[in-house]
Motif scaffolding. Structure first.
Motif, PDB file in Angstrom:
ATOM      1  N   ASP A 151       1.289  -0.890  -0.128  1.00  0.00           N
ATOM      2  CA  ASP A 151      -0.002  -0.195  -0.038  1.00  0.00           C
ATOM      3  C   ASP A 151       0.831   0.863   0.269  1.00  0.00           C
ATOM      4  OD1 ASP A 151      -2.241  -1.579   0.206  1.00  0.00           O
ATOM      5  OD2 ASP A 151      -2.307  -1.392   2.611  1.00  0.00           O
ATOM      6  N   GLY A 152       0.278   1.625  -0.479  1.00  0.00           N
ATOM      7  CA  GLY A 152       1.493   3.430  -1.038  1.00  0.00           C
ATOM      8  C   GLY A 152       2.352   3.679  -0.938  1.00  0.00           C
ATOM      9  N   THR A 153       3.280   2.523  -2.703  1.00  0.00           N
ATOM     10  CA  THR A 153       4.200   2.738  -2.093  1.00  0.00           C
ATOM     11  C   THR A 153       4.427   3.078  -3.720  1.00  0.00           C
ATOM     12  OG1 THR A 153       3.825   0.628  -3.295  1.00  0.00           O
ATOM     13  CG2 THR A 153       4.974   0.444  -1.976  1.00  0.00           C
ATOM     14  N   GLY A 154       3.635   3.695  -4.361  1.00  0.00           N
ATOM     15  CA  GLY A 154       3.276   4.265  -6.034  1.00  0.00           C
ATOM     16  C   GLY A 154       3.966   3.192  -6.528  1.00  0.00           C
ATOM     17  N   MET A 155       3.517   1.879  -6.497  1.00  0.00           N
ATOM     18  CA  MET A 155       3.601   0.665  -7.734  1.00  0.00           C
ATOM     19  C   MET A 155       3.615   0.517  -8.504  1.00  0.00           C
ATOM     20  SD  MET A 155       4.947  -2.741  -7.251  1.00  0.00           S
ATOM     21  CE  MET A 155       6.334  -2.598  -5.890  1.00  0.00           C
ATOM     22  N   ALA A 156       3.736   0.141 -10.306  1.00  0.00           N
ATOM     23  CA  ALA A 156       2.502   0.438 -10.729  1.00  0.00           C
ATOM     24  C   ALA A 156       2.220  -0.818 -10.837  1.00  0.00           C
ATOM     25  CB  ALA A 156       3.411   0.624 -12.514  1.00  0.00           C
ATOM     26  N   TRP A 157       0.773  -1.170 -11.261  1.00  0.00           N
ATOM     27  CA  TRP A 157       0.286  -2.838 -11.390  1.00  0.00           C
ATOM     28  C   TRP A 157       1.161  -3.440 -12.018  1.00  0.00           C
ATOM     29  CZ3 TRP A 157      -2.918  -5.958  -8.528  1.00  0.00           C
ATOM     30  CH2 TRP A 157      -3.144  -6.889  -9.282  1.00  0.00           C
ATOM     31  N   GLU A 158       1.509  -3.215 -13.476  1.00  0.00           N
ATOM     32  CA  GLU A 158       2.810  -3.886 -14.509  1.00  0.00           C
ATOM     33  C   GLU A 158       3.617  -4.510 -13.680  1.00  0.00           C
ATOM     34  OE1 GLU A 158       3.129  -2.484 -17.749  1.00  0.00           O
ATOM     35  OE2 GLU A 158       1.181  -2.240 -18.693  1.00  0.00           O
ATOM     36  N   GLN A 159       4.231  -3.428 -12.443  1.00  0.00           N
ATOM     37  CA  GLN A 159       5.400  -3.834 -11.373  1.00  0.00           C
ATOM     38  C   GLN A 159       5.063  -5.403 -10.922  1.00  0.00           C
ATOM     39  OE1 GLN A 159       9.664  -3.587  -9.887  1.00  0.00           O
ATOM     40  NE2 GLN A 159       8.763  -3.673 -12.369  1.00  0.00           N
ATOM     41  N   LEU A 160       4.117  -5.091  -9.599  1.00  0.00           N
ATOM     42  CA  LEU A 160       3.422  -5.972  -9.178  1.00  0.00           C
ATOM     43  C   LEU A 160       2.802  -7.248  -9.941  1.00  0.00           C
ATOM     44  CD1 LEU A 160       1.992  -7.332  -6.851  1.00  0.00           C
ATOM     45  CD2 LEU A 160       0.150  -6.051  -7.360  1.00  0.00           C
TER      46      LEU A 160
END
Length: 547
Positions: A151-160
């Motif tokens: 949560d709240g990391t600013g990570m992109a969905w594609e990176q996940l």
């Protein structure tokens, strides 16, 4: 600074988690928060005011047996010396290091690789730099994770999705507040969600920027997804799933239906503004629990009325907004809904012979006064309190169990077709509950349930009348709230200007009551039903004398 506790001679005293300067490594943070320390200076005092069993408790809290460690926002910026974590606290299975000073993956991997039993990891609020390729030790360090918080990391969905390709056991992912607007892949190189998340059953996407259901399409293919949190996104509508088709499971299987395994959907705080979205949710085959609060759709009606409409429109719903949907509540909700629909009937209303009972199904039976035909009548259903449910009409009760079902012949015309389109469950509910349910609804009746008496409990929490016993009254459903306040004034001696009323539905007396705040609306319009409780209390202006 976050508070923690350490023990001196068995006495638990608060201490502050040191700043990043004093606690630069992971082990020092864990030791500061969890390690048991016995001070010789205070040992003599332990007998007089120390914690009994403190020594024994401290041994159980030895670092090498710790399994759950939570050190968020503790100023940690280093994993420490090689092997130090594994030798000091290597039994950790759940670890929260969110909000610390890590901005890249290497130190996190250095920690995790020393924790072979780790299956739960919290990395919230850390702006981790994206990876273009996975480090050699990534799978070894994080491949055993079943729960991951980002949560709240600013990570992109594609990176996940890219990271998840090395975490095949993931079952629960928290990915809230990351400004995600779509889950659709931007290219063919992006991993397919269903391939890299085959075991995922719970996904939390709260507080993102998703505005179209189509942007969630990749999630529909997740084979194990049962829980989806979309609270506080920007969804304006929900479409029904495409028709089910026979899959590997044979005739009638719904394996090809998107979201076929979804049981719990959370949509609180979205922009849903049409009942068509609620009707669409009813078509999802496994959906039995939902969160549907704070929507534009229900902003103009009371919470009790909104709850009844949602329950009536979603026939499989077993829990709504965290509260169980009990049989009696469903019964009341569906009958209430039918009466509301009856107010929308085209001119002339529903013909008296609209419900047709096939031969052998007791046509003209109990409802017309005739004796039931041969055959054992269906046993009446009971609610959770042992009270008979009226969820079937009188003819239905007299109809043998093996008789063909009745048929509803809707008059032709665009007006009736439009009514059916607005209320997809209308026909089935009318056949289930009986046409008689709507017969009290007329233009002269003054509204839904206006001619029906509601048996209500009234009690007061006001200081001057809290000692008085609860009173039961039978009141017309069309009575406005301001009239109820006058009745309460006579019963409990609380002035209407200093009074507010709260409502508890039947069987929900232990839940938080709903405020009834529109004096002009009737009990029926506010969603009040027979068996409910109205609580009278004073407002903040109570006791102030006006000159």
């Amino acid at each position: 600074m976050a508070a923690s506790f350490h023990s001196d001679a068995g006495t638990l005293t608060p201490s502050a988690v040191p700043s990043a300067v004093l606690m630069p490594t992971f082990v020092e943070a864990v030791r500061s928060k969890y390690e048991y320390k016995k001070s010789e200076d205070n040992a003599a005092e332990a007998g007089s005011y120390g914690v009994v069993g403190g020594e024994k408790t401290g041994k159980k809290q030895a670092l090498d047996v710790l399994t759950n460690v939570y050190v968020p926002s503790a100023g940690i910026d280093s994993p420490g010396a090689d092997g130090e974590i594994g030798s000091t606290c290597g039994a950790i299975t759940e670890l929260d290091i969110g909000g610390n000073g890590f901005v890249s993956w290497p130190p996190i991997l250095a920690i995790a690789v020393q924790l072979p039993k780790l299956h739960w990891l919290g990395l919230d609020k850390m702006p981790l730099a994206p990876l273009a390729s996975l480090p050699d030790n990534f799978g070894k360090a994080l491949g055993g994770l079943r729960t991951l918080w980002l949560d709240g990391t600013g990570m992109a969905w594609e990176q996940l999705l890219f990271l998840a390709s090395a975490m095949p056991l993931l079952e629960e992912v928290h990915f809230s507040s990351n400004q995600v607007s779509t889950l659709q892949p931007s290219s063919a190189e992006v991993p397919v969600a269903a391939s890299v998340l085959p075991k995922l059953h719970s996904l939390y996407l709260e507080g993102n920027a998703i505005s179209r259901w189509e942007d969630l399409e990749p999630l529909g293919a997740l084979p194990a997804l049962t829980h989806l949190n979309l609270n506080f996104n920007q969804l304006a509508s929900v479409p029904p799933p495409p028709p089910a088709h026979a899959g590997a499971g044979g005739v009638g299987a719904v394996s090809g239906t998107p979201f076929s395994t979804l049981r719990h959907l959370m949509l609180r705080g979205n922009k849903l503004d049409s009942w068509a979205s609620i009707d669409a949710l009813d078509a999802y085959p496994s959906l039995t629990e939902a969160r549907l609060a704070e929507l534009p759709l229900t902003s103009a009606i009371s919470g009790a009325a909104a709850r009844r409409f949602v329950i009536a429109r979603m026939h499989k719903l077993k829990a709504l907004n965290g509260s169980e949907v009990r049989p009696r509540e469903r019964e009341d909700a569906e009958r209430f809904y039918l009466r509301q629909i009856a107010q929308e009937y085209p001119e002339g209303g529903l013909p008296a012979d609209a419900v047709v009972y096939p031969e052998g199904s007791c046509e003209g039976g109990a409802e017309s006064g005739a004796e039931p035909t041969a055959g054992a009548p269906a046993a009446p259903r009971l609610d959770e309190y042992g009270r008979p449910l009226a969820a079937v009409g009188l003819r239905e009760l007299a109809r043998p169990a093996n008789a063909p079902p009745p048929e509803l012949r809707v008059p032709p015309g665009e007006a009736w077709a439009a009514l059916q389109a607005r209320h997809p469950r209308w026909a089935s509910l009318l056949l289930e509950h009986g046409v008689h349910v709507t017969k009290t609804v007329t233009q002269a009746s003054g509204g839904v349930l206006a001619n029906e008496l509601l048996e209500l409990n009234l009690r007061s929490t006001a200081a001057e009348s809290a000692h008085l016993p609860m009173v039961t009254r039978r009141l017309p459903g069309g009575l406005p709230l301001k009239s109820i306040k006058l009745i309460a004034c006579q019963l409990f001696k609380v002035e209407p200007l200093n009074m507010q009323m709260l409502y508890c539905p039947p069987g929900a007396e232990k839940d938080i009551p709903e405020l009834l705040d529109d004096d002009s609306k009737s009990l029926a319009d506010l969603g009040v039903v027979s068996g409910g409780t109205i609580v009278v209390e004073t407002t903040e202006s109570h006791g102030v004398e006006l000159s």
